[in-house]
Design a protein around this motif. Structure first.
Motif, PDB file in Angstrom:
ATOM      1  N   GLY A 520       0.786  -1.225   0.000  1.00  0.00           N
ATOM      2  CA  GLY A 520       0.000   0.000   0.000  1.00  0.00           C
ATOM      3  C   GLY A 520       0.817   1.273   0.000  1.00  0.00           C
ATOM      4  O   GLY A 520       0.333   2.326   0.412  1.00  0.00           O
ATOM      5  N   ASN A 524       0.478   6.030   0.487  1.00  0.00           N
ATOM      6  CA  ASN A 524       0.937   6.348   1.845  1.00  0.00           C
ATOM      7  C   ASN A 524       2.305   7.007   1.861  1.00  0.00           C
ATOM      8  O   ASN A 524       3.160   6.668   2.659  1.00  0.00           O
ATOM      9  N   SER A 632      -2.636   9.477   1.849  1.00  0.00           N
ATOM     10  CA  SER A 632      -2.169  10.098   3.089  1.00  0.00           C
ATOM     11  C   SER A 632      -1.776  11.552   2.919  1.00  0.00           C
ATOM     12  O   SER A 632      -1.991  12.365   3.831  1.00  0.00           O
ATOM     13  N   VAL A 656      -6.408   4.852   4.694  1.00  0.00           N
ATOM     14  CA  VAL A 656      -5.015   4.777   5.141  1.00  0.00           C
ATOM     15  C   VAL A 656      -4.886   5.063   6.636  1.00  0.00           C
ATOM     16  O   VAL A 656      -4.043   4.485   7.316  1.00  0.00           O
ATOM     17  N   SER A 680       0.383   5.078   9.325  1.00  0.00           N
ATOM     18  CA  SER A 680      -0.883   4.489   8.901  1.00  0.00           C
ATOM     19  C   SER A 680      -1.332   3.440   9.912  1.00  0.00           C
ATOM     20  O   SER A 680      -0.531   2.645  10.401  1.00  0.00           O
ATOM     21  N   ARG A 682      -3.741   1.339   8.978  1.00  0.00           N
ATOM     22  CA  ARG A 682      -4.352   0.302   8.143  1.00  0.00           C
ATOM     23  C   ARG A 682      -3.814  -1.071   8.536  1.00  0.00           C
ATOM     24  O   ARG A 682      -2.625  -1.281   8.640  1.00  0.00           O
TER      25      ARG A 682
END
Length: 740
Positions: A520, A524, A632, A656, A680, A682
């Motif tokens: 990801g 981010n 982000s 995020v 993050s 996540r």
């Protein structure tokens, strides 16, 4: 290294494609068209080109990244378990050794293979299947590390067309992620739950009664084993569990009924253990005949030494094989380390296959070991396990995760990196037309009814080459295993693209930092706790530099294709891949390397009352920093509270929960003079340990340390002052965090 017969040659790949000049929509995991809900990336100023490479090429890499961001659908990214191909992950031989059962992790299938490794039957499996156990009556048990169910199958009787038939299931409930399975001779099924960190013993599993819905009714018992259990092995009267994030093996004795009894022995390393195998050694000299036999363990992982960044690169992270002897006693199992072998010195990096054999009661043995990140099959032979082994290395492509044996003695491998089965032919019985002792690849793509589950198109060569750069030594092929200097891959610290549970010394004063996931990344940026790399192009170029910093070679190099003949299986052709094309490939792979889904969220239709209350508390208490953004560094992608629920409970689960700004929250020492980048959240439940310095060992501890002074917020606990959450609020926030 010799070429590999059976690798199909493909048309040459244009250098323009490898440089990322081809249309961005052809990149893996990226939307081909703009959807109505799509959020486009926001262009950022390009970073100054580092002096280590041609400025024009680096400028094009920045432009490539912006094209990838402009084409990406950040609201609906593809789930990470579907982006790297069908991923054959496990293979086991059925009785007789002429047929095999395999798991395709990416396409979530269990398959039946004939002796030539051709798929003759298939059935849907639990999501991301990784656990496979075969019973003596022909039952097949399958689990997935993104699923809470264990499925049972059987093969149709001989004489009929081969089929895999569903024969019941075990549903272990919410919060379960079953990574691996083992079956004991008593009929007990052992499962390791990577979500809850538990060993589950399921009684009556062999042929137990099934309800009309197909669910198996069986007695279950659970033992907490620690964070990240990924492997379980039963050998004689012993049961061994490997916990990746704990860097430990838990060794249980089992009773006459096969159930674990007493306190386990523990093998502890300073770094992750990726795999292991166990075998019975015979009754130890001087031991009582009524005691269990001794156990020999061979564990493959990073060397048992703190990671050291003071050398300007990554120090003391070679791959090692460590052999232990476990002896029963009245006060519990005793563990003795017998020998260690630096596998990286022999060219074996990030081993995921270890197959151990005992050749005599006097302590002799051998093992087959392969490195996921390196080329070659290593045969280690010990006259005594306390001695150094002799090591023989023969050609084998990288990327293998599982080993079985065919009736003629051939070694059969699953290889998710190359999306292929591999047969390593014994010298005594080579296949017709193949060189003796040479590996033969059977690509899955030739056997897929659909390219990948969900109808995704075949992956382009650029992304597959980028995956190989991430998971093999291609980024720094000249590294040495000498003292602190090491041969390694990105996965040495980022297991399967995630974390390794380490808090390592950064090389800057007394600052230490935990490992961050590398999935990801496109959504981010900026990167690392210090946030010094503003974009992927800068980060990737810097990683080439750091990875090979002590190799004595310029990190700006061209890859000679002839040196790595297995690259043909990825579609790479021609004489060389230029330095800019290598970086372009890694950028493309990372851009499509999306986070794994949260199975607990994806299976739910709505929040529970407890989760809903936790969401409201998080909005009021936490979301000022950990914002509900799709990107982000783009405030315009912040999602209002009323839209959180469907996004969180979607398969993509794309939020995020981070920002690019620094904050000082009492988690010291600070990695940057302004604090640390807001990380993050996540998939936070998988990111053990917690905080930049790794000081919180559970989500509960993380939440308990939250403080709310009159101004600002602190994570430092009571010493930072301010109000703490009460027990009810803390529990509700924890229930919400489990969904992220």
């Amino acid at each position: 290294m010799n070429d590999y017969p059976g690798i199909r040659r493909v048309a040459p790949v244009a250098i323009a494609w490898l440089l990322g000049i081809a249309p961005a929509a052809s990149s893996p995991g990226l939307a081909e068209a703009r959807s109505p809900r799509r959020v486009a990336g926001v262009a950022r100023p390009r970073a100054a080109a580092p002096a280590s490479g041609p400025a024009a090429a680096l400028s094009e890499l920045h432009a490539q990244e912006e094209r990838l961001r402009a084409a990406a659908d950040f609201r609906h990214p593809p789930p990470g378990d579907k982006t790297t191909g069908p991923d054959p992950f496990v293979v086991r031989a059925l009785p007789g050794g002429d047929r095999f059962v395999g798991l395709l992790r990416g396409s979530a299938e269990v398959v039946l293979l004939d002796g030539d490794l051709r798929i003759v039957a298939r059935a849907p499996a639990p999501r991301s299947p990784t656990g496979l156990a075969l019973g003596p009556a022909g039952e097949i048990w399958v689990s997935g590390d993104l699923d809470r169910e264990i499925a049972r199958f059987r093969v149709t009787a001989p004489g009929s067309p081969p089929r895999l038939v569903a024969a019941g299931r075990v549903d272990l409930g919410a919060g379960r992620r079953i990574r691996d399975l083992a079956l004991g001779p008593e009929g007990l099924l052992y499962a390791v739950d990577a979500g809850a960190g538990r060993l589950i013993t399921i009684g009556g599993a062999r042929g137990g009664p099934a309800s009309g819905s197909g669910e198996i009714a069986a007695r279950r018992e659970e033992i907490a084993v620690g964070h990240g259990p990924i492997r379980v092995v039963r050998a004689g009267a012993w049961l061994v569990v490997g916990c990746l994030l704990e860097h430990a093996l838990q060794i249980f004795q089992v009773g006459a009924d096969g159930r674990p009894s007493g306190a386990p022995a523990r093998v502890q390393h300073d770094g992750p253990i990726w795999t292991f195998d166990a075998a019975i050694a015979g009754v130890a000299r001087g031991a009582r005949a009524d005691q269990p036999d001794d156990l020999i363990l061979a564990a493959g992982g990073v060397e048992d030494h703190p990671l050291d960044r003071t050398i300007g690169s990554f120090g003391y992270i070679d791959s090692f094989l460590t052999v232990y002897r476990v002896t029963p006693s009245a006060i519990g199992p005793r563990v003795q380390r017998l020998s260690t072998t630096n596998l990286s010195e022999h060219g074996v990096v990030t081993p995921k296959v270890v197959a151990l054999e005992i050749t005599s009661d006097g302590g002799a043995g051998r093992a087959w070991v392969t490195g996921y990140g390196s080329e070659g099959l290593a045969a280690l032979t010990w006259p005594r396990f306390t001695d150094s082994p002799t090591v023989q290395l023969t050609p084998l492509p990288p990327g293998t995760t599982s080993l079985a044996r065919r009736s003629d003695g051939a070694l059969v491998f699953a290889d998710p990196l190359l999306d292929a089965w591999i047969a390593y032919l014994p010298l005594a019985a080579p296949a017709a037309g193949a060189a003796a002792g040479a590996p033969v690849l059977i690509p899955i793509a030739e056997q897929q009814e659909t390219a990948i589950a969900g109808g995704a198109p075949p992956r382009p060569t650029q992304a597959r080459l980028g995956e190989a750069l991430f998971f093999t030594t291609l980024m720094a092929p000249w590294n040495r295993a000498d003292g602190a200097t090491s041969r390694f891959t990105c996965e040495t610290c980022h297991f399967e693209g995630g974390i390794d549970g380490r808090t390592h010394h950064t090389g800057r004063g007394d600052v230490r930092a935990t490992t961050k996931p590398l999935r990801g990344l496109l959504a981010n940026r900026p990167y690392f706790s210090r946030a010094l790399d503003p974009d992927l192009a800068t980060m990737v170029n810097n990683e080439f530099r750091v990875a090979g910093a002590n190799s004595g070679h310029d990190p700006w190099f061209d890859l000679q294709v002839a040196d790595h003949p297995w690259l043909a299986a990825l579609g790479v052709a021609g004489e060389r891949v230029p330095a800019p094309a290598l970086r372009a490939a890694l950028i493309t792979f990372l851009a499509g390397f999306t986070p794994l889904p949260n199975p607990d969220a994806a299976r739910a239709a709505t929040f529970t009352p407890r989760q809903r209350a936790g969401a409201a508390l998080f909005r009021d208490r936490c979301e000022g920093c950990h914002q509900a953004r799709l990107i982000s560094d783009d405030p315009s992608t912040r999602i209002p509270f009323g839209e959180w629920e469907p996004l969180i409970l979607s398969d993509a689960n794309p939020l995020v929960w981070g920002m690019p700004e620094y904050r000082k929250t009492g988690v010291v020492p600070y990695v940057h003079e302004q604090g640390a980048r807001v990380p993050s959240l996540r998939r936070i439940s998988t990111k053990y340990p917690y905080f930049t310095n790794g000081s919180a060992r559970s989500l509960e501890e993380l939440i308990a340390r939250a403080r709310f002074p009159e101004r600002g917020f602190a994570h430092g606990g009571a010493e930072t002052g301010g109000e703490a959450l009460n027990t009810q609020d803390a529990g509700e926030i924890a229930a919400f965090l489990d969904l992220l």
